[in-house]
Motif scaffolding. Structure first.
Motif, PDB file in Angstrom:
ATOM      1  N   MET A   1     -48.880-100.345  38.171  1.00 15.42           N
ATOM      2  CA  MET A   1     -47.660-100.482  37.375  1.00 15.42           C
ATOM      3  C   MET A   1     -46.492-100.868  38.284  1.00 15.42           C
ATOM      4  O   MET A   1     -46.308-100.277  39.336  1.00 15.42           O
ATOM      5  CB  MET A   1     -47.355 -99.156  36.650  1.00 15.42           C
ATOM      6  CG  MET A   1     -46.408 -99.317  35.487  1.00 15.42           C
ATOM      7  SD  MET A   1     -45.864 -97.750  34.748  1.00 15.42           S
ATOM      8  CE  MET A   1     -47.413 -97.155  34.049  1.00 15.42           C
ATOM      9  N   ASP A 210     -53.372-101.771  36.084  1.00 19.68           N
ATOM     10  CA  ASP A 210     -53.090-100.336  36.003  1.00 19.68           C
ATOM     11  C   ASP A 210     -51.899-100.001  35.126  1.00 19.68           C
ATOM     12  O   ASP A 210     -51.053 -99.180  35.492  1.00 19.68           O
ATOM     13  CB  ASP A 210     -52.857 -99.768  37.410  1.00 19.68           C
ATOM     14  CG  ASP A 210     -54.112 -99.866  38.257  1.00 19.68           C
ATOM     15  OD1 ASP A 210     -55.179 -99.471  37.769  1.00 19.68           O
ATOM     16  OD2 ASP A 210     -54.020-100.346  39.390  1.00 19.68           O
ATOM     17  N   THR A 211     -51.828-100.651  33.989  1.00 20.30           N
ATOM     18  CA  THR A 211     -50.751-100.353  33.039  1.00 20.30           C
ATOM     19  C   THR A 211     -51.388 -99.788  31.770  1.00 20.30           C
ATOM     20  O   THR A 211     -51.201-100.326  30.684  1.00 20.30           O
ATOM     21  CB  THR A 211     -49.954-101.623  32.698  1.00 20.30           C
ATOM     22  OG1 THR A 211     -50.905-102.647  32.358  1.00 20.30           O
ATOM     23  CG2 THR A 211     -49.111-102.086  33.860  1.00 20.30           C
ATOM     24  N   GLU A 212     -52.123 -98.714  31.930  1.00 17.98           N
ATOM     25  CA  GLU A 212     -52.869 -98.142  30.802  1.00 17.98           C
ATOM     26  C   GLU A 212     -51.964 -97.853  29.600  1.00 17.98           C
ATOM     27  O   GLU A 212     -52.293 -98.227  28.471  1.00 17.98           O
ATOM     28  CB  GLU A 212     -53.579 -96.856  31.248  1.00 17.98           C
ATOM     29  CG  GLU A 212     -54.502 -96.264  30.191  1.00 17.98           C
ATOM     30  CD  GLU A 212     -55.659 -97.190  29.799  1.00 17.98           C
ATOM     31  OE1 GLU A 212     -56.098 -98.004  30.621  1.00 17.98           O
ATOM     32  OE2 GLU A 212     -56.091 -97.095  28.631  1.00 17.98           O
ATOM     33  N   ILE A 213     -50.831 -97.206  29.849  1.00 15.67           N
ATOM     34  CA  ILE A 213     -49.990 -96.829  28.703  1.00 15.67           C
ATOM     35  C   ILE A 213     -49.437 -98.072  27.992  1.00 15.67           C
ATOM     36  O   ILE A 213     -49.416 -98.133  26.760  1.00 15.67           O
ATOM     37  CB  ILE A 213     -48.864 -95.828  29.116  1.00 15.67           C
ATOM     38  CG1 ILE A 213     -48.025 -95.420  27.907  1.00 15.67           C
ATOM     39  CG2 ILE A 213     -47.966 -96.372  30.228  1.00 15.67           C
ATOM     40  CD1 ILE A 213     -48.794 -94.731  26.812  1.00 15.67           C
ATOM     41  N   GLN A 216     -52.289 -99.654  26.005  1.00 13.38           N
ATOM     42  CA  GLN A 216     -52.574 -98.896  24.777  1.00 13.38           C
ATOM     43  C   GLN A 216     -51.543 -99.227  23.694  1.00 13.38           C
ATOM     44  O   GLN A 216     -51.892 -99.405  22.518  1.00 13.38           O
ATOM     45  CB  GLN A 216     -52.532 -97.386  25.076  1.00 13.38           C
ATOM     46  CG  GLN A 216     -53.656 -96.900  25.988  1.00 13.38           C
ATOM     47  CD  GLN A 216     -54.909 -96.484  25.218  1.00 13.38           C
ATOM     48  OE1 GLN A 216     -54.911 -96.449  23.994  1.00 13.38           O
ATOM     49  NE2 GLN A 216     -55.964 -96.190  25.944  1.00 13.38           N
ATOM     50  N   ILE A 217     -50.274 -99.281  24.085  1.00 15.86           N
ATOM     51  CA  ILE A 217     -49.225 -99.578  23.104  1.00 15.86           C
ATOM     52  C   ILE A 217     -49.357-101.019  22.614  1.00 15.86           C
ATOM     53  O   ILE A 217     -49.246-101.298  21.417  1.00 15.86           O
ATOM     54  CB  ILE A 217     -47.824 -99.310  23.696  1.00 15.86           C
ATOM     55  CG1 ILE A 217     -47.667 -97.807  23.972  1.00 15.86           C
ATOM     56  CG2 ILE A 217     -46.723 -99.797  22.751  1.00 15.86           C
ATOM     57  CD1 ILE A 217     -46.389 -97.432  24.696  1.00 15.86           C
TER      58      ILE A 217
END
Lengths: 390, 390
Positions: A1, A210-213, A216-217
Motif C-alpha cells: 500500500m 497489497d491493497t486488500e482493503i 475488497q471495496i
C-alpha cells in the motif's frame, strides 16, 4: 500500500426529498447570489428545476442562469459562464445536472478568479488555486464529480478533451436525490454504470500491490453497480437500486479508492477522451469500447489481478489464471453488450482511417498509464483492438 | 437505504515516515501552541514521541504536556487537561496515542470552551458547539476516533462510561504511520481488530434493508481485518498487514458505514461500556464477550442478514438460514478465542452476582438498540448469555 492523503471536505446530502435543502445550505455558507448552471430541458421536465428555484427563493438567494451545457462540456460554454458570473458578481455557483454540468461549473468557478485563459488549467499551464464555492444537485450518477475536485472539458476547435484537478474544486455541498433519476433514459443510466465501473477499474488495475482493503471495496462497488443496473433495466423507478447505484458511483471516484493506490492508471480514460472528442458519443459508451481493449492489451502485466477480478466479480475460477483472466474480460464485454453498450469502434461508425486521427489526438496526452506506460505505438495497438472488438 | 448526510472534514495522512509532517500541518492551521496529550511510556519507547517533538520544534510550535491517559480514559484526567490548556492558553490539542488518548483530547477540546462541567456533554445535558482544533498521531488502530467526532469517557466515581459526539470534535489532521504499530503487544493489535469488526457489525446488524453497497463494504472490511490480523499474529512487523488493518479500522467508523443505515445498533457497545467500566478490561476484550452474546440474543430478528454474514465472512452456506446463522456466530466466537480473546464474563473473573451490577449500570443507558429495543429484562438476559458463553 502506498502512502496517501485522504481529505474530502464535500458535505454530501443523500436521499428522498433532499433537493429542497439546497437553498438553506447555500445560505449557511453566507452566499446570497449564485450562477445557476444546467444543461437542456430535462431538469424542467422532471421537476428538479422547480424544486431548486423554490428553495432558492425561500432562502432569499438570487440567481442568474447559464444553461445549455452539453455532454462532453464545451470550453465556449465555460467562457460564457465566466463572463456572466463576473458581470453579475455572483458569490457561488450552483450546478444542477450530471457530470458535464458540474465539470463545466468547476471550470467557471476556477476561471472566475484567473486572469488568463482557464483552458491553461486543462493544458497544464496553470494550477487552480482559488475558485468560487460550488454547490451541486446531481441528476445523473456517473462521473463522481459531485464529490471530487476533477473536471473534464472539451476545447471544440482543437478537439482536445482534457482534465484538471484541484482541492479548490470540491463542491461545498452536493445533494443526491435518487428519485430525480427515475425519469432518466435507460441509456443514460447504463452509461453512468459503465463510467462508475471504469473508475473503480482505473484504481484496481493500476499495478499497486497489497491493497486488500481497497480491492475488497472496489469489488464490492463493481458488484453493487452490476446488481443495481440489472434491477433498473427491469424497473427504472426502483428506489433502492437507484440509491445503491448512486452512492456506488460517488464512492467510485471520491478518493476512497485512490487511497493507497498508484493514483490510478487512467490510460483508458485518456484514450476514451479522444474517442468522445472526435465522435461526440457519451463517455460511458466510449469506456465500454476502450476499457475492455485496454484490459486485453495489458492483462499479462498483472495476470494475478485479472484472475482475481474474474473470480470476485463473475465467480470464474477454473484454476488457470490465464484462462480466468480471458473469461473475465469476455464476460465483462458480454455484460456491456447485454445492457446495450457498444464494444467496438466500428459500432459507432468509425472506419479504419479514423484510428490515425484517434492516435494523433491521444498522443498529445502520452506517455500515459501506470500499469503499462503507453506511447504512440501502444496507443495505436489498443485502438486497433477496440476497432476490431466484438 | 435511509437518507443520510456524509461529511467528514478530517485530513488523513497515511503511511511510512509521515509523523514528521505533524508540526507543519499544525503550523498551516495558524496554531503556535498546543497541549500535547498522551498516555504512558510506549510512545517514548517506540520513537514516536521523539519524532513528534522534532517536528514541533522544526515548525516553532510550543507545547505543554499532559500525559498519563489510561485505557478507558478518565474524566479526572480530562479535568486536568482542561485546566492546563486554559492556564497555558493553548490554541490546539495534539493527541499522540490510541483511541483513549484521542477521546480524552476531544473531551478537553470541548471542555476548553464550556463553562460548565464537560461531563454534561456525556450525560446528555450539553451538546458540544465549540472545541479547540484537534490533531492526532495514531499509535493503535482500533476505535476510529482519528477520523470521527466521537468520544467515550469514564467517570470513575460513578463507573459511568458514556459517549458524546459532535461535528466540532473531528480532528483537523490525523496521521497514521503503520510502522508505529510494529512494536504493539499482540494483545493490543487483537483488541483493535475486534473493536474494528464490532464497529462494522453495529451498522451491519442495525436492521436497515436494501443497503447493498454498505453491506459489500462492511463485509470487505471484516474480511480484511481477519486476513490482516492472521498475518500479524505470525509477523507483527508485516507492513502491508499493519497498513490494511489500520485503514480498515479507520473506515469502520468514519461515517462510511453509517451512510444509509439506521445509525447503527450500538446496544453491544453500551453493554460493553458497563463491563469495561466495572472490570477495567480493554474495550476490545469486552466486545469479544458481549457482541457474540448480543448476536445470539437478537439473531431471529433478522435471520437473513445473519445468514448472509455467515456466507460472506466465513463461506458457510448449508442452504438453511437458521443453521448458517448459528454456525456463523460459532465460527466468529471460535476465531475470537483463537486470537486470544475472552468470550465469556466468567473468563474475566465475573461472578453471577456481578450480573446485577452490570444490569444496574447499563440500564442507565436504556432503552438501547435499533434491531431490537433492549430494556432491563433483555439486558439481563444478554449478560447471562455472555456469562455462560463458551
Amino acid at each position: 500500500m502506498k502512502n496517501f492523503v485522504f481529505h474530502n471536505p464535500t458535505k454530501l446530502i443523500f436521499g428522498k426529498e433532499t433537493i429542497n435543502e439546497i437553498g438553506d445550505e447555500i445560505k449557511k455558507c453566507g452566499i446570497k447570489k449564485v450562477l445557476l448552471h444546467y444543461g437542456g430541458g430535462s431538469i424542467k421536465n422532471n421537476g428538479v428545476y422547480e424544486k431548486v428555484l423554490k428553495s432558492l427563493k425561500e432562502n432569499n438567494i438570487e440567481w442568474v442562469e447559464v444553461s445549455g451545457v452539453k455532454p462532453n462540456p464545451r470550453l465556449s460554454k465555460v467562457y460564457e459562464g465566466i463572463e456572466v458570473a463576473k458581470k453579475n458578481n455572483v458569490e457561488g455557483i450552483l450546478a444542477v445536472g450530471g457530470g458535464s454540468v458540474i465539470d463545466s461549473a468547476k471550470a467557471i468557478a476556477g476561471g472566475f478568479y484567473y486572469d488568463g485563459d482557464i483552458w491553461d488549467a486543462y493544458s497544464g499551464k496553470y494550477f487552480i488555486k482559488k475558485a468560487l464555492p460550488l454547490f451541486t444537485v446531481l441528476t445523473i450518477s456517473a462521473t463522481g464529480s459531485e464529490m471530487n475536485g476533477n473536471s473534464v472539458i472539451t476545447k471544440e476547435e482543437t478537439k482536445q478533451k482534457w482534465a484538471t484537478s484541484s482541492k479548490e474544486l470540491y463542491p461545498k455541498v452536493s445533494i443526491i436525490d435518487p428519485t430525480a433519476q427515475f425519469s432518466l433514459p435507460l441509456k443514460q443510466t447504463v452509461n453512468g454504470a459503465v463510467d462508475a465501473i471504469s473508475h473503480v477499474m482505473e484504481y484496481y488495475f493500476d499495478g499497486t500491490k497489497d491493497t486488500e482493503i481497497q480491492d475488497q471495496i472496489a469489488e464490492g462497488i463493481i458488484r453493487t453497480v452490476i446488481f443495481s443496473t440489472e434491477k433498473l433495466l427491469k424497473d427504472p423507478k426502483n428506489y433502492e437500486a437507484r440509491a445503491n447505484l448512486a452512492w456506488s458511483a460517488t464512492l467510485a471516484l471520491n478518493g476512497l479508492l485512490r487511497a493507497g493506490s498508484n493514483g490510478g492508471d487512467w490510460a483508458s480514460h485518456a484514450l476514451e477522451h479522444s474517442v468522445s472528442a472526435l465522435f461526440d458519443i457519451a463517455h460511458g459508451e466510449g469506456l465500454a469500447i476502450i476499457f475492455p481493449a485496454w484490459l486485453e492489451y495489458v492483462k499479462n502485466e498483472y495476470i494475478e489481478k485479472f484472475d482475481r477480478f474474474a473470480k470476485e466479480i463473475f465467480n470464474i475460477d477454473t484454476g488457470n489464471s490465464a484462462i480466468d483472466a480471458d473469461l473475465g474480460l469476455r464476460v465483462l464485454k458480454e455484460w456491456y453488450k447485454r445492457i446495450g453498450q457498444p464494444v467496438s469502434l466500428k459500432e459507432i461508425g468509425a472506419t479504419e482511417k479514423d484510428i490515425e486521427r484517434l492516435v494523433e489526438n491521444a498522443v498529445q496526452s502520452s506517455p500515459m498509464g501506470k500499469l503499462k506506460k503507453l506511447e504512440e505505438e501502444e496507443i495505436r495497438e489498443i485502438y486497433y483492438i477496440a476497432f476490431n472488438n466484438m
